[in-house]
Design a protein around this motif. Sequence first.
Motif, PDB file in Angstrom:
ATOM      1  N   CYS A 189      43.119  38.214  34.354  1.00  0.00           N
ATOM      2  CA  CYS A 189      43.020  36.835  33.862  1.00  0.00           C
ATOM      3  C   CYS A 189      43.679  36.594  32.511  1.00  0.00           C
ATOM      4  N   THR A 228      39.259  32.018  41.435  1.00  0.00           N
ATOM      5  CA  THR A 228      40.167  31.027  40.862  1.00  0.00           C
ATOM      6  C   THR A 228      39.909  30.955  39.364  1.00  0.00           C
ATOM      7  N   GLY A 235      44.081  27.891  36.934  1.00  0.00           N
ATOM      8  CA  GLY A 235      44.534  27.628  38.287  1.00  0.00           C
ATOM      9  C   GLY A 235      45.036  28.838  39.035  1.00  0.00           C
ATOM     10  N   SER A 236      45.199  29.950  38.380  1.00  0.00           N
ATOM     11  CA  SER A 236      45.644  31.172  39.047  1.00  0.00           C
ATOM     12  C   SER A 236      44.584  31.673  40.016  1.00  0.00           C
ATOM     13  N   ILE A 237      45.007  32.322  41.081  1.00  0.00           N
ATOM     14  CA  ILE A 237      44.095  32.875  42.084  1.00  0.00           C
ATOM     15  C   ILE A 237      44.295  34.385  42.149  1.00  0.00           C
ATOM     16  N   GLU A 269      42.567  38.344  43.573  1.00  0.00           N
ATOM     17  CA  GLU A 269      41.750  38.951  44.620  1.00  0.00           C
ATOM     18  C   GLU A 269      41.479  40.417  44.298  1.00  0.00           C
TER      19      GLU A 269
END
Length: 303
Positions: free
Chosen positions: A23, A81, A85-87, A89
């Motif tokens: 992040c 999320t 706005g980045s996603i 996993e």
Amino acid sequence: MDRFRNKQSSEAYFIEWDFADLCGSATIASATVTAKLVSTGADATATITTAGSQSISGTSIHTWVKAGTSGTDYQLTCVATASDGSIYELEGLMLVADIPPAAVTGTGPGRVVAPVIEPVSLAEIKKHLKIDTDIDDDDEMLTGIIAAARGHVENITRRALLSQTWEYCIQKWPESNFIKLPYGNLQSVTSVKWKATDGTETTLTETTDYIVEKNGEGCGRIVLPYGGTWPSDTLYPSNPITIKYVCGWTTAAAIPYEIKAAFKLICTDLYVNREGKTLSNQSYQENEAVQALLASYRLWEEL
């Protein structure tokens, strides 16, 4: 892919997903966690996770895991999320594998096989005490407190809380047609044996020599069949009659909530007041709710 520690099916606790390295300066705004069986790919999200218990703190997501089937590998996936706005996993594997503890055995008279589970698990007590599941500094002490609490509840109620085996010895045959077995929740009678004065041991036969009367949560009994009589031989001078039996609730889930609530109160008292029994120059007193919760489950009648 990372692997979480192995989990027993009875355990329930939070696992952490850490997105700090992904992040940057952003934080997590929302996240979804799913689970599937590694062997078949079938969805298992509802089986092993509780969506409503999920929490987000900064770049960390805490997911509540539960249940599962022993011997099954699960793949968990967390899609997050970020605030920009980045996603992102992350994935992890979790094997559910029950490891049954060994029963503690001994010789009678008395309890010869101790219960192998407790009324409340370590994970449940930590949740009750609001101790983070990742903090294990006091786990050994809490395990001892759980065992002590069970013993205390059993002493108050005169009950065997969970499956355990006892050898109950009496010195003579009763004048009545039955023998009452203490501790409630009789599951089965393993044997009824008696010794003659010369030490010869005889084992009675169920249905022929006696009938087993379980009586639900009350005290079970050994009852003579119609027209039956107790043996008339002269008995051995020390513990001549031994009845071996199994009693107690079969699972922790079967134990009434009132008993579990009292159990947790006792654990809390033992943990919070572990440094001593005198607080602020006042004598320590057990929570009065403990006795009130256990009153209706006590086997009041003399054994």
